[in-house]
Every structure is written in C-alpha cells, then in structure tokens.
Design a protein around this motif. Sequence first.
Motif, PDB file in Angstrom:
ATOM      1  N   VAL B 176       0.845  -1.194   0.000  1.00 52.18           N
ATOM      2  CA  VAL B 176       0.000   0.000   0.000  1.00 52.18           C
ATOM      3  C   VAL B 176       0.880   1.244   0.000  1.00 52.18           C
ATOM      4  O   VAL B 176       1.881   1.300   0.720  1.00 52.18           O
ATOM      5  CB  VAL B 176      -0.894   0.040   1.260  1.00 52.18           C
ATOM      6  CG1 VAL B 176      -1.701   1.333   1.320  1.00 52.18           C
ATOM      7  CG2 VAL B 176      -1.824  -1.154   1.325  1.00 52.18           C
ATOM      8  N   TYR B 177       0.519   2.235  -0.807  1.00 53.53           N
ATOM      9  CA  TYR B 177       1.155   3.545  -0.734  1.00 53.53           C
ATOM     10  C   TYR B 177       0.143   4.471  -0.091  1.00 53.53           C
ATOM     11  O   TYR B 177      -0.939   4.685  -0.640  1.00 53.53           O
ATOM     12  CB  TYR B 177       1.533   4.046  -2.122  1.00 53.53           C
ATOM     13  CG  TYR B 177       2.484   3.111  -2.834  1.00 53.53           C
ATOM     14  CD1 TYR B 177       3.853   3.147  -2.566  1.00 53.53           C
ATOM     15  CD2 TYR B 177       2.006   2.164  -3.738  1.00 53.53           C
ATOM     16  CE1 TYR B 177       4.722   2.265  -3.195  1.00 53.53           C
ATOM     17  CE2 TYR B 177       2.866   1.277  -4.370  1.00 53.53           C
ATOM     18  CZ  TYR B 177       4.222   1.329  -4.093  1.00 53.53           C
ATOM     19  OH  TYR B 177       5.069   0.456  -4.709  1.00 53.53           O
ATOM     20  N   LEU B 178       0.470   4.970   1.072  1.00 51.75           N
ATOM     21  CA  LEU B 178      -0.455   5.851   1.792  1.00 51.75           C
ATOM     22  C   LEU B 178       0.057   7.279   1.641  1.00 51.75           C
ATOM     23  O   LEU B 178       1.123   7.634   2.153  1.00 51.75           O
ATOM     24  CB  LEU B 178      -0.521   5.434   3.264  1.00 51.75           C
ATOM     25  CG  LEU B 178      -1.358   6.287   4.213  1.00 51.75           C
ATOM     26  CD1 LEU B 178      -2.787   6.462   3.714  1.00 51.75           C
ATOM     27  CD2 LEU B 178      -1.379   5.678   5.614  1.00 51.75           C
ATOM     28  N   VAL B 179      -0.717   8.071   0.895  1.00 51.45           N
ATOM     29  CA  VAL B 179      -0.272   9.409   0.547  1.00 51.45           C
ATOM     30  C   VAL B 179      -0.997  10.439   1.408  1.00 51.45           C
ATOM     31  O   VAL B 179      -2.226  10.481   1.430  1.00 51.45           O
ATOM     32  CB  VAL B 179      -0.567   9.680  -0.946  1.00 51.45           C
ATOM     33  CG1 VAL B 179      -0.328  11.130  -1.291  1.00 51.45           C
ATOM     34  CG2 VAL B 179       0.298   8.781  -1.813  1.00 51.45           C
ATOM     35  N   GLU B 180      -0.250  11.248   2.130  1.00 44.98           N
ATOM     36  CA  GLU B 180      -0.848  12.272   2.992  1.00 44.98           C
ATOM     37  C   GLU B 180      -0.267  13.635   2.596  1.00 44.98           C
ATOM     38  O   GLU B 180       0.929  13.794   2.455  1.00 44.98           O
ATOM     39  CB  GLU B 180      -0.555  11.942   4.463  1.00 44.98           C
ATOM     40  CG  GLU B 180      -0.762  13.075   5.444  1.00 44.98           C
ATOM     41  CD  GLU B 180      -2.167  13.678   5.445  1.00 44.98           C
ATOM     42  OE1 GLU B 180      -3.148  12.917   5.393  1.00 44.98           O
ATOM     43  OE2 GLU B 180      -2.271  14.927   5.486  1.00 44.98           O
ATOM     44  N   LYS B 181      -1.166  14.585   2.456  1.00 47.18           N
ATOM     45  CA  LYS B 181      -0.755  15.906   2.006  1.00 47.18           C
ATOM     46  C   LYS B 181       0.064  16.647   3.059  1.00 47.18           C
ATOM     47  O   LYS B 181       1.020  17.341   2.758  1.00 47.18           O
ATOM     48  CB  LYS B 181      -2.023  16.712   1.709  1.00 47.18           C
ATOM     49  CG  LYS B 181      -1.835  17.790   0.722  1.00 47.18           C
ATOM     50  CD  LYS B 181      -3.186  18.378   0.369  1.00 47.18           C
ATOM     51  CE  LYS B 181      -3.020  19.461  -0.667  1.00 47.18           C
ATOM     52  NZ  LYS B 181      -4.267  20.130  -0.974  1.00 47.18           N
ATOM     53  N   GLY B 182      -0.333  16.484   4.316  1.00 46.06           N
ATOM     54  CA  GLY B 182       0.345  17.185   5.398  1.00 46.06           C
ATOM     55  C   GLY B 182       1.579  16.435   5.870  1.00 46.06           C
ATOM     56  O   GLY B 182       1.909  15.369   5.356  1.00 46.06           O
ATOM     57  N   PRO B 183       2.256  16.987   6.895  1.00 50.23           N
ATOM     58  CA  PRO B 183       3.480  16.345   7.377  1.00 50.23           C
ATOM     59  C   PRO B 183       3.235  15.127   8.255  1.00 50.23           C
ATOM     60  O   PRO B 183       4.183  14.378   8.525  1.00 50.23           O
ATOM     61  CB  PRO B 183       4.170  17.456   8.167  1.00 50.23           C
ATOM     62  CG  PRO B 183       3.092  18.395   8.554  1.00 50.23           C
ATOM     63  CD  PRO B 183       2.027  18.307   7.504  1.00 50.23           C
ATOM     64  N   SER B 184       1.983  14.922   8.724  1.00 52.17           N
ATOM     65  CA  SER B 184       1.772  13.762   9.585  1.00 52.17           C
ATOM     66  C   SER B 184       0.381  13.176   9.390  1.00 52.17           C
ATOM     67  O   SER B 184      -0.501  13.806   8.802  1.00 52.17           O
ATOM     68  CB  SER B 184       1.963  14.157  11.056  1.00 52.17           C
ATOM     69  OG  SER B 184       1.214  15.310  11.327  1.00 52.17           O
ATOM     70  N   LEU B 185       0.181  11.983   9.915  1.00 48.83           N
ATOM     71  CA  LEU B 185      -1.097  11.291   9.805  1.00 48.83           C
ATOM     72  C   LEU B 185      -2.100  11.847  10.818  1.00 48.83           C
ATOM     73  O   LEU B 185      -1.748  12.626  11.685  1.00 48.83           O
ATOM     74  CB  LEU B 185      -0.897   9.792  10.089  1.00 48.83           C
ATOM     75  CG  LEU B 185      -0.118   8.978   9.053  1.00 48.83           C
ATOM     76  CD1 LEU B 185       0.087   7.551   9.558  1.00 48.83           C
ATOM     77  CD2 LEU B 185      -0.875   8.963   7.726  1.00 48.83           C
ATOM     78  N   GLY B 186      -3.325  11.395  10.732  1.00 49.03           N
ATOM     79  CA  GLY B 186      -4.307  11.721  11.765  1.00 49.03           C
ATOM     80  C   GLY B 186      -5.515  12.467  11.261  1.00 49.03           C
ATOM     81  O   GLY B 186      -6.609  12.323  11.788  1.00 49.03           O
ATOM     82  N   GLY B 187      -5.312  13.310  10.260  1.00 46.76           N
ATOM     83  CA  GLY B 187      -6.448  14.014   9.655  1.00 46.76           C
ATOM     84  C   GLY B 187      -7.272  14.785  10.661  1.00 46.76           C
ATOM     85  O   GLY B 187      -6.765  15.285  11.667  1.00 46.76           O
ATOM     86  N   ARG B 188      -8.557  14.895  10.386  1.00 46.09           N
ATOM     87  CA  ARG B 188      -9.448  15.665  11.268  1.00 46.09           C
ATOM     88  C   ARG B 188      -9.555  15.020  12.645  1.00 46.09           C
ATOM     89  O   ARG B 188      -9.583  15.715  13.652  1.00 46.09           O
ATOM     90  CB  ARG B 188     -10.838  15.766  10.638  1.00 46.09           C
ATOM     91  CG  ARG B 188     -10.885  16.588   9.374  1.00 46.09           C
ATOM     92  CD  ARG B 188     -10.681  18.057   9.668  1.00 46.09           C
ATOM     93  NE  ARG B 188     -10.528  18.826   8.435  1.00 46.09           N
ATOM     94  CZ  ARG B 188      -9.960  20.018   8.378  1.00 46.09           C
ATOM     95  NH1 ARG B 188      -9.456  20.583   9.472  1.00 46.09           N
ATOM     96  NH2 ARG B 188      -9.859  20.657   7.244  1.00 46.09           N
ATOM     97  N   MET B 189      -9.621  13.707  12.706  1.00 46.45           N
ATOM     98  CA  MET B 189      -9.778  13.060  14.006  1.00 46.45           C
ATOM     99  C   MET B 189      -8.620  13.449  14.922  1.00 46.45           C
ATOM    100  O   MET B 189      -8.795  13.608  16.136  1.00 46.45           O
ATOM    101  CB  MET B 189      -9.838  11.540  13.848  1.00 46.45           C
ATOM    102  CG  MET B 189     -10.097  10.821  15.162  1.00 46.45           C
ATOM    103  SD  MET B 189     -10.232   9.041  14.952  1.00 46.45           S
ATOM    104  CE  MET B 189     -10.319   8.517  16.665  1.00 46.45           C
TER     105      MET B 189
END
Lengths: 149, 661
Positions: B176-189
């Motif tokens: 899996v390639y998990l692409v995140e725009k910001g510098p870290s995971l977590g998003g709104r939650m």
Amino acid sequence: MIENRKGDWFEPRILGFLCNWCSYAAADLAGMSRMEYPPNIRCVRVMCSGRVEPSFVLEALREGYDGVLIAGCHPPSDCHYQSGNLKARRRYYLLRKLLRELGINPDRVRLEWASASEGQRFAEIVKDFTERLRRLGPSPLKVKRVGAE
Amino acid sequence: MNDVRADLKNLKIGVYVCHCGKNIADVVDVKRVADFASKLPGVEVAREYLHMCDDVGQEMISKDIMELGINRVVVAACSPKVHELTFRDTLRKAGLNPYLLEMANIREQCSWVHRSDPDRATEKAIDLVKMAVAKARWLIPLETKAVEVTRSALVIGGGIAGIQAALDVADNGYQVYLVEKGPSLGGRMGQWSKVFPTMDCAACILTPKMVSAAQHPKIKLLTNSELIEASGSLGNFKVKIRKRPRYVDEEKCTACGLCAQKCPVRIPNEVDFGMSSRKAIYITSPNAVPLAYSIDGENCLYLKRGICRVCERVCEAKAIDFDQKEEVLELRVGSIIVAIGYDPFDPTPLEEYGFGRYKDVVTGPMLERMTDPMGPTGGAILRPSTGKPPRKVAFIQCVGSRDARFNLYCSRVCCMYAIKDSLIIKEQNPESDVYIFYMDIRAFGKGYEEFYLRSQEAGVKFIRGKVSSIREDPRTHELVLRYEDTLLGTALEDSFDLVVLSVGQVPRADTDAISKILGIPRSADGFLMEAHPKLRPNDAVVDGIYLAGSAQYPKDIPDAVAQASGAAARALIPLSMGQVYVEPISPLIEEDRCGGCGVCVKLCPYGALKLEEREDKRVAKVDEVLCKGCGTCSAACPSGAVRSRMFTEEQILSMISSAAG
Ligand code: FES
C-alpha cells in the motif's frame, strides 16, 4: 410526418447525443429525481461527446429530426477523456457555419454541458430546446421530405 | 478478423420489455410496445414481463436464446447503468456473446420523466425500442480480455478512513502507498480531543492506529505528498505523486523541539484554526506520526529570503537538511482508495451570526480545540475576549447545513458534537448554563440517544428554534440572540457570553482537483459521487477507484471507519483475483481502409494510437492498454477505418434513421 395532434401545436422531434459519463448520467438522474420534461427527445448514448461525428448530426436533420442536442461534460476539464468535449465544441462551431451555408437555421443544433449531478439542468435544457424548436417550426428538410413522398 | 462487420443475415432478435413493477408499466403501455416491437424486421419474438431482471425474466431470455436461437437481445427496461451487466451475464450463461445485447432506457429516460403524458411516453418508448433494435442489428460479438493486475493499492488521505483502509489492504498482504498531504497522519480526528458518545480521548485510540500504519512492512507512508496525475484503469493505474521536501531528516529528528523554540517566524496555527500560532519549523501535535519536525517552505526565512538557518545551528541531531528537493514519484497500483476527508464549513458568509466580527462567536471545531489539553487554551473552555470561563453558552445547530442558501444536506455529526461539548462545559464548570438551539436532534447512532439523554440529565437546555440574529451589547459585550422558540411559538431574546456555531462538513478544498485528476464525478452536494447510492456506496463511478470516509458524504468516525473497511474489501477484489477483464473498448482498425493520415494519432488524448509501417503503406495501430475508449478517433477518421467497436458508425446511423420523423 408533422404531428399536429393537439390542434395547432407543433411537436418537434429531437435527437440527443449524450456522453456516458456526464450527460447520460444527468438524464438518468433527472429520472431518478422524477423531474418532468417534454417527451420530444430520444437519446443516443455515446462514450464521449467527442465521438459525435458532424455527419451524425447532418444525417439526423436529413432524416427529419427538427433539432439535435449534443451534450457532454463541462469544459474545460470535466470530460472523462480529458478533452473530448473541447473537440466536440470545435466541431460544433464548424457545424453551425456549415448549416448556415446550407440554409438551415444553426439553432436547430445545440451543444450543452450537464454534469452527472445536474439532472435538473438536463431537464431544463430539454424543456427550453423543445420550446425553441416549437417556435422555429418544422425543419425545412422534413417539409421537403414529406412533400417529396 | 471476423468481428469487423456485423452479420446481417440470420438475424433473430428477441425484444424484452420490462414493467419494472409499476415503475414503467404505470406510464408506458408495455403491451403496445412489445406488440409493436414484434413487427419490426428481424425481430423473432417480443415479450413483456413484470421484472426482466429477476430469475424468471432472465430465464425467459435464456430459454429463447437456447430454444428459438435468438442471437441479438434487446432489453427495454431501466438505464444500462443499472442492469446492463446483469443481462450480459444472462447472455453469457445462455451461450451467447454478451455484447450482442442492447438496452432501451424506458425507465429513467422515459416513464419516470413523462408521467403526465402516458400516450406520448408510450410513443417515445416505442421509438427507443426501434432505435435499440436498429443498433442490435449491427452488433458484433466482442471478447473481453484478461489482463494481469498490479497487486498494490494507493490510498489518498491519512485521516482515520485512509489509515483504516491502508491497514486492511496491507494486512491482506498487498503493498500500500499511503499518501498524505500534510506532514503527519491523523487528519481531522487528530484535531479532536474527546469523541462521542464514548468520550474516549481521540488521541488514545488514534495514535496506535497511526503507529501501526507507519510501521507496517507493507505500507509505504508518503507524507507532504499529493497526487498530481493518474492514468490507466482498473487493475493497472499509473500515478504520479509529488513529494514536497520536509527539510528535516525523519530518521534523525528526535522531536526535541529546540528548533521550533528558536525559530523566529510565527504564523497562525492551522491545527488550532488560528487560535494559536506556530513556527515555520513545526510539528502538528506531540503525538504526530511520523514524529519529526517539518519546515514549512512558504514561511521559512531561509527558504524564502536566504537568511537565518537558526534551526540548523541548534539541532543537535543534525537533522535539518535544506538540500532536500521536491520529488515526483511514479507508482503503479491496481486499486485506488480516495479518503481525502472534509473541511469544516466556514460560517463567515452568515453575517447575521457575526462570526469574525464578534470575538466570542466561535465554531464547533474551534471549541473542540479548546477542549484539547494540548490545544490553545490547555484544555480549558474560555471566552476569547476575556480569557475567562463562560457562564452562559449557546450552541446554534445546523449552521450552513439544512439551509438552502448553503448546503441542503444534514452533516450528521453536529448534533452529537454539540452535545458532547455541552457535557464537557458542564464538567468543567457545573454552574454554567448551556443552551442548544436546534431544529431537530438527530441522535441516530449506536449509543447516541442515550448520550443525548445524559446531556439532558446534566442540565443542558434544548430549545427548539432557529436563531435569527446575534448582536453584541456594546456596554456588557454580551451576545444577544434573537430566536423563535417554535414549541412556545414566541420570538424571544437572551444574552450569552459565548456562542458556538455548530458547523457541518463540506467537501475538502482539493476535492475538485482530485475529481479531475482521477476522472471521478462529484454529486450535487460537491462530495465525490458513488457508483450507486444504495448498493455501491464504496465505489467511485470509475472502476478500480473506491471511496472512504467523508470524501463521499459527511460521516462520523464509526461510519468513516466502517466505510473504509468496506472500500478496502472492494479494492482487494482485483488485487486478490490477480486478473481483471477489460471491456473491448478500444477501436478496431481496418487496415485496408486506413490511409495512414495520422489524424487519429494527433487527436488521441492518451497517445494510444501510433502509425506503423507496413510493406506498402503506413497504418494506425492502437495500444489497448492506453486506450480508454472515448471514440474521438472514430469520429475524426476520414475513411471510416477506425471503428469504435461498441459504437460503430453503422450502429449510430441506423439508430438515427430508425426513429426519425
Ligand atoms: S466524457 Fe463527457 S464529454 Fe467526454
């Protein structure tokens, strides 16, 4: 055959070419939302408005349709195939010129954009086009054909 | 090449007109349609039946194929988008090539839209059947092709939905390639402190998930990254990802934070919705995953103006690396899951509420940040104007939602988060008064109604009515709400010292960009459209692309997680099958007609056509993997040599003439 069934009311016949991804989906959505529009149109599904050959439109007019609608995805970039809609638009302008030269009112052919979420818009386009064609009257090609028969 | 031309001899067309219960038959005279069809040239049999798609209906068709030798099938029923695949399968099972089917859409495009004129609707249905029969005469048998699948997936968005989907696919053993725009995971939650109705601390349940995703041997995490290009189709997509530099070596950074202490640049902190500030070198949260600082290239003095480099001097781990460059990665994947999430609605346009004008009018998400011990107020709910705890708080529900001026839909989370926050306020200050102004309370999830009762027991006051305006008392700086209590039927006024606007979810600002790159449409509400609202809520309209979380429609956390697992399960189908069947969409080129002019080559948006040398001439050649089947080439070919297999010129022309005036 010119249909004058409701007294003097002329009912134009319209042929539609709808692209699979936006406009055909919009037409389906109009159905799912139970919007009403005049039953004057019959639609042919194509994958993209870019598939519509000008000769299809000419053929439809020659066969006696009073108007032809080509509908695709919004320009510039909604087309599922990147730029088919832009190609359709270029052809449409050429086609209008050609029609004018042939002595056919170019307003009998209409290019419209309706996205997959614009069921309402699709219904309105058909309503409006039907109305205009009613005012334009039967296609001169049709009259000739009927006369010849 | 026997499939170039249709076989017009020995035509035996079967026409099947569906009642669709009453959906079609109530408006269209199906019997008349079938009678008419039976007289069309080439038609061997025409039948009508209650539900063509049910077992009996399908059986009817296959029996005719086997017993009467029907070799073209026309089904006049719903949109081909609903049941074309069903009927193709019927043909296949009965031993007929599945592409010898044509559908006439007499439901969505006829009975449902012409209900007030059954006569003309019936005439139209007859015409649509004529057209379908005309096309059916020219149908040619086609073969689907099996292609190998690239057994990996791309997940776009590192919020809870993206994390869950990535974990599910990776746990099945696929890359899996998990692409995140910001510098870290977590998003709104990752921005919320406690979550309803359990009042869990969000970080406590989210952090372990983020860590497992980041450390999973099958997940390649790409932060500061975004999708910029995509091509290909189900089973074999080619995507380009732009990875912006972090300017900090993730491996070396110890997250000691000295760099940020010394950094001289202060800018509003987006995590806190601007209620606090951050530095140009920053971390989104002390629990960030990956736990490494990141330099914001837009605001760093050195990157902008070539001065400073203070962070580099103070970093003991020597983690700062200004030489990092932007990279563009090219990946191949078999499935794509879109989990880009949502933005909170911006209430500034609702001038009657004075957001942005009155300091003590805040949004729900801003209040959420205040309740976070790591947030701008250290966890205390305070009036922004005075920094003191409020004594009387009002929540206004449905701000921007269920409002024809903005969004018609219900955002599905605002009732519950307002209730949760009201409880937190009561906990922090039992003396305070909390009012919730609502239209309806929607407490539909597991444990939600109970949670609602709990807040009522805690003394939160629920007032049914819409607040029409807020003004600030110039003397006391209190906020005066004008509202109508619809249960009492009177207009009232009351003063508060903090007002919270319960804003809903709107499509993320980059939804449009993603929808264009992937060629997946949006619904009228702006969210990404699913393939079917009831039966395929996890699939995008394009095969091989799946939707998870609030990218599709507003969702709370349990729903986002459930949909993410659903999307992962769907995305795993092609990966685990290893092969997908591609439709015969690419054009067929009749070499003896092709003059080698190259018009099609220039027009093809995918570069799928090339000219190839033959002994005596050049001819166009199509690359079936690159072709997407738009048909632009066919439309432009001056000699009719490039033939769209499913939309040939003969097919379209005969449809045109079949029902003309
Ligand atoms: S797909 Fe709609 S215009 Fe090209």
